[in-house]
Design a protein around this motif. Structure first.
Motif, PDB file in Angstrom:
ATOM      1  N   ALA A  61       0.828  -1.216   0.000  1.00  0.00           N
ATOM      2  CA  ALA A  61       0.000   0.000   0.000  1.00  0.00           C
ATOM      3  C   ALA A  61       0.857   1.259   0.000  1.00  0.00           C
ATOM      4  CB  ALA A  61      -0.978  -0.027   1.156  1.00  0.00           C
ATOM      5  N   SER A  62       0.777   2.064   1.060  1.00  0.00           N
ATOM      6  CA  SER A  62       1.464   3.352   1.063  1.00  0.00           C
ATOM      7  C   SER A  62       2.962   3.228   1.335  1.00  0.00           C
ATOM      8  CB  SER A  62       0.833   4.281   2.092  1.00  0.00           C
ATOM      9  OG  SER A  62       0.985   3.731   3.382  1.00  0.00           O
ATOM     10  N   ALA A  63       3.384   2.184   2.000  1.00  0.00           N
ATOM     11  CA  ALA A  63       4.810   1.978   2.275  1.00  0.00           C
ATOM     12  C   ALA A  63       5.368   0.980   1.265  1.00  0.00           C
ATOM     13  CB  ALA A  63       5.004   1.447   3.693  1.00  0.00           C
ATOM     14  N   VAL A  64       6.339   1.409   0.496  1.00  0.00           N
ATOM     15  CA  VAL A  64       6.923   0.510  -0.488  1.00  0.00           C
ATOM     16  C   VAL A  64       8.047  -0.327   0.096  1.00  0.00           C
ATOM     17  CG1 VAL A  64       6.290   1.904  -2.475  1.00  0.00           C
ATOM     18  CG2 VAL A  64       8.460   2.298  -1.349  1.00  0.00           C
ATOM     19  N   PHE A  65       8.499   0.048   1.281  1.00  0.00           N
ATOM     20  CA  PHE A  65       9.577  -0.702   1.913  1.00  0.00           C
ATOM     21  C   PHE A  65       9.499  -0.506   3.416  1.00  0.00           C
ATOM     22  CE2 PHE A  65      13.939  -2.280   2.267  1.00  0.00           C
ATOM     23  CZ  PHE A  65      13.940  -3.219   1.255  1.00  0.00           C
ATOM     24  N   TYR A  66       9.799  -1.559   4.167  1.00  0.00           N
ATOM     25  CA  TYR A  66       9.886  -1.495   5.623  1.00  0.00           C
ATOM     26  C   TYR A  66      11.311  -1.828   6.030  1.00  0.00           C
ATOM     27  CZ  TYR A  66       4.806  -1.446   5.988  1.00  0.00           C
ATOM     28  OH  TYR A  66       3.484  -1.092   5.892  1.00  0.00           O
ATOM     29  N   VAL A  67      11.814  -1.117   7.035  1.00  0.00           N
ATOM     30  CA  VAL A  67      13.151  -1.364   7.569  1.00  0.00           C
ATOM     31  C   VAL A  67      13.047  -1.404   9.081  1.00  0.00           C
ATOM     32  CG1 VAL A  67      15.516  -0.522   7.733  1.00  0.00           C
ATOM     33  CG2 VAL A  67      14.233  -0.176   5.623  1.00  0.00           C
ATOM     34  N   ARG A  68      13.575  -2.478   9.676  1.00  0.00           N
ATOM     35  CA  ARG A  68      13.620  -2.579  11.136  1.00  0.00           C
ATOM     36  C   ARG A  68      15.070  -2.460  11.576  1.00  0.00           C
ATOM     37  NH1 ARG A  68      10.525  -3.699  15.221  1.00  0.00           N
ATOM     38  NH2 ARG A  68       8.798  -4.594  14.052  1.00  0.00           N
ATOM     39  N   CYS A  69      15.311  -1.475  12.427  1.00  0.00           N
ATOM     40  CA  CYS A  69      16.625  -1.267  13.037  1.00  0.00           C
ATOM     41  C   CYS A  69      16.438  -1.438  14.536  1.00  0.00           C
ATOM     42  CB  CYS A  69      17.165   0.119  12.725  1.00  0.00           C
ATOM     43  SG  CYS A  69      17.548   0.391  11.005  1.00  0.00           S
ATOM     44  N   ALA A  70      17.078  -2.467  15.084  1.00  0.00           N
ATOM     45  CA  ALA A  70      16.919  -2.821  16.493  1.00  0.00           C
ATOM     46  C   ALA A  70      15.436  -2.997  16.784  1.00  0.00           C
ATOM     47  CB  ALA A  70      17.581  -1.787  17.384  1.00  0.00           C
ATOM     48  N   SER A  71      14.831  -2.134  17.604  1.00  0.00           N
ATOM     49  CA  SER A  71      13.415  -2.294  17.944  1.00  0.00           C
ATOM     50  C   SER A  71      12.540  -1.225  17.298  1.00  0.00           C
ATOM     51  CB  SER A  71      13.252  -2.245  19.462  1.00  0.00           C
ATOM     52  OG  SER A  71      13.668  -0.987  19.946  1.00  0.00           O
ATOM     53  N   THR A  72      13.071  -0.501  16.317  1.00  0.00           N
ATOM     54  CA  THR A  72      12.313   0.552  15.647  1.00  0.00           C
ATOM     55  C   THR A  72      11.991   0.126  14.224  1.00  0.00           C
ATOM     56  OG1 THR A  72      13.499   2.202  16.956  1.00  0.00           O
ATOM     57  CG2 THR A  72      12.303   2.987  15.034  1.00  0.00           C
ATOM     58  N   LEU A  73      10.715   0.258  13.850  1.00  0.00           N
ATOM     59  CA  LEU A  73      10.269  -0.097  12.505  1.00  0.00           C
ATOM     60  C   LEU A  73       9.996   1.177  11.723  1.00  0.00           C
ATOM     61  CD1 LEU A  73       9.362  -2.264  10.465  1.00  0.00           C
ATOM     62  CD2 LEU A  73       7.064  -2.036  11.419  1.00  0.00           C
ATOM     63  N   TYR A  74      10.613   1.283  10.548  1.00  0.00           N
ATOM     64  CA  TYR A  74      10.442   2.436   9.666  1.00  0.00           C
ATOM     65  C   TYR A  74       9.679   2.001   8.410  1.00  0.00           C
ATOM     66  CZ  TYR A  74      14.181   4.601  12.394  1.00  0.00           C
ATOM     67  OH  TYR A  74      14.943   5.115  13.404  1.00  0.00           O
ATOM     68  N   ALA A  75       8.816   2.881   7.931  1.00  0.00           N
ATOM     69  CA  ALA A  75       8.134   2.680   6.653  1.00  0.00           C
ATOM     70  C   ALA A  75       8.669   3.718   5.673  1.00  0.00           C
ATOM     71  CB  ALA A  75       6.636   2.843   6.818  1.00  0.00           C
ATOM     72  N   VAL A  76       9.037   3.282   4.480  1.00  0.00           N
ATOM     73  CA  VAL A  76       9.569   4.178   3.456  1.00  0.00           C
ATOM     74  C   VAL A  76       8.532   4.281   2.342  1.00  0.00           C
ATOM     75  CG1 VAL A  76      11.472   4.587   1.856  1.00  0.00           C
ATOM     76  CG2 VAL A  76      11.905   3.428   4.029  1.00  0.00           C
ATOM     77  N   ASP A  77       8.121   5.521   2.018  1.00  0.00           N
ATOM     78  CA  ASP A  77       7.123   5.695   0.963  1.00  0.00           C
ATOM     79  C   ASP A  77       7.803   5.806  -0.399  1.00  0.00           C
ATOM     80  OD1 ASP A  77       8.172   8.242   0.882  1.00  0.00           O
ATOM     81  OD2 ASP A  77       6.338   9.252   1.495  1.00  0.00           O
ATOM     82  N   ARG A  78       7.007   5.979  -1.447  1.00  0.00           N
ATOM     83  CA  ARG A  78       7.554   5.980  -2.801  1.00  0.00           C
ATOM     84  C   ARG A  78       8.404   7.208  -3.099  1.00  0.00           C
ATOM     85  NH1 ARG A  78       4.874   8.978  -6.582  1.00  0.00           N
ATOM     86  NH2 ARG A  78       2.982   9.995  -5.870  1.00  0.00           N
ATOM     87  N   LEU A  79       8.329   8.235  -2.265  1.00  0.00           N
ATOM     88  CA  LEU A  79       9.167   9.415  -2.434  1.00  0.00           C
ATOM     89  C   LEU A  79      10.458   9.331  -1.626  1.00  0.00           C
ATOM     90  CD1 LEU A  79       6.413  12.180  -2.327  1.00  0.00           C
ATOM     91  CD2 LEU A  79       7.522  11.176  -4.332  1.00  0.00           C
ATOM     92  N   GLY A  80      10.650   8.233  -0.897  1.00  0.00           N
ATOM     93  CA  GLY A  80      11.860   8.037  -0.129  1.00  0.00           C
ATOM     94  C   GLY A  80      11.823   8.570   1.273  1.00  0.00           C
ATOM     95  N   ARG A  81      10.658   8.999   1.739  1.00  0.00           N
ATOM     96  CA  ARG A  81      10.529   9.516   3.104  1.00  0.00           C
ATOM     97  C   ARG A  81      10.348   8.357   4.066  1.00  0.00           C
ATOM     98  NH1 ARG A  81       6.093  13.717   1.230  1.00  0.00           N
ATOM     99  NH2 ARG A  81       5.125  11.693   0.906  1.00  0.00           N
ATOM    100  N   ALA A  82      11.148   8.342   5.117  1.00  0.00           N
ATOM    101  CA  ALA A  82      11.048   7.298   6.131  1.00  0.00           C
ATOM    102  C   ALA A  82      10.319   7.850   7.351  1.00  0.00           C
ATOM    103  CB  ALA A  82      12.443   6.824   6.539  1.00  0.00           C
ATOM    104  N   SER A  83       9.362   7.090   7.850  1.00  0.00           N
ATOM    105  CA  SER A  83       8.646   7.488   9.056  1.00  0.00           C
ATOM    106  C   SER A  83       8.619   6.312  10.016  1.00  0.00           C
ATOM    107  CB  SER A  83       7.211   7.934   8.703  1.00  0.00           C
ATOM    108  OG  SER A  83       6.527   6.882   8.067  1.00  0.00           O
TER     109      SER A  83
END
Length: 90
Positions: A61-83
């Motif tokens: 859907a809105s997140a094209v990629f997910y990245v987990r660093c330690a215990s934090t999960l980031y969602a990356v959208d199609r514009l490259g913004r990580a939240s």
């Protein structure tokens, strides 16, 4: 309208169209490891730790990629913004 003005205008329109087409074809291709490295650098700058703690996988859907660093999960959208999606325990 004089013929010279029409020829000049048509030439400028064609050049602008070719320039727009050329710029439109130039796209940055970013692979999965590039996304993980970029998010890992942001995580390490904000939370410390090691970049080798980060893993990623394709999103939906809105997140094209997910990245987990330690215990934090980031969602990356199609514009490259990580939240941050989730912070805390796994």
């Amino acid at each position: 309208m004089p013929r010279q003005v029409l020829i000049t205008t048509a030439t400028l329109v064609v050049l602008a169209a070719l320039g727009g087409f050329w710029l439109g074809q130039r796209q940055v291709t970013l692979d999965a490891s590039g996304v993980i490295e970029a998010v890992a650098d942001v995580h390490v700058a904000g939370h410390g730790g090691d970049t080798s703690q980060c893993v990623g996988w394709p999103g939906d859907a809105s997140a094209v990629f997910y990245v987990r660093c330690a215990s934090t999960l980031y969602a990356v959208d199609r514009l490259g913004r990580a939240s941050v999606v989730e912070e805390g325990g796994i």
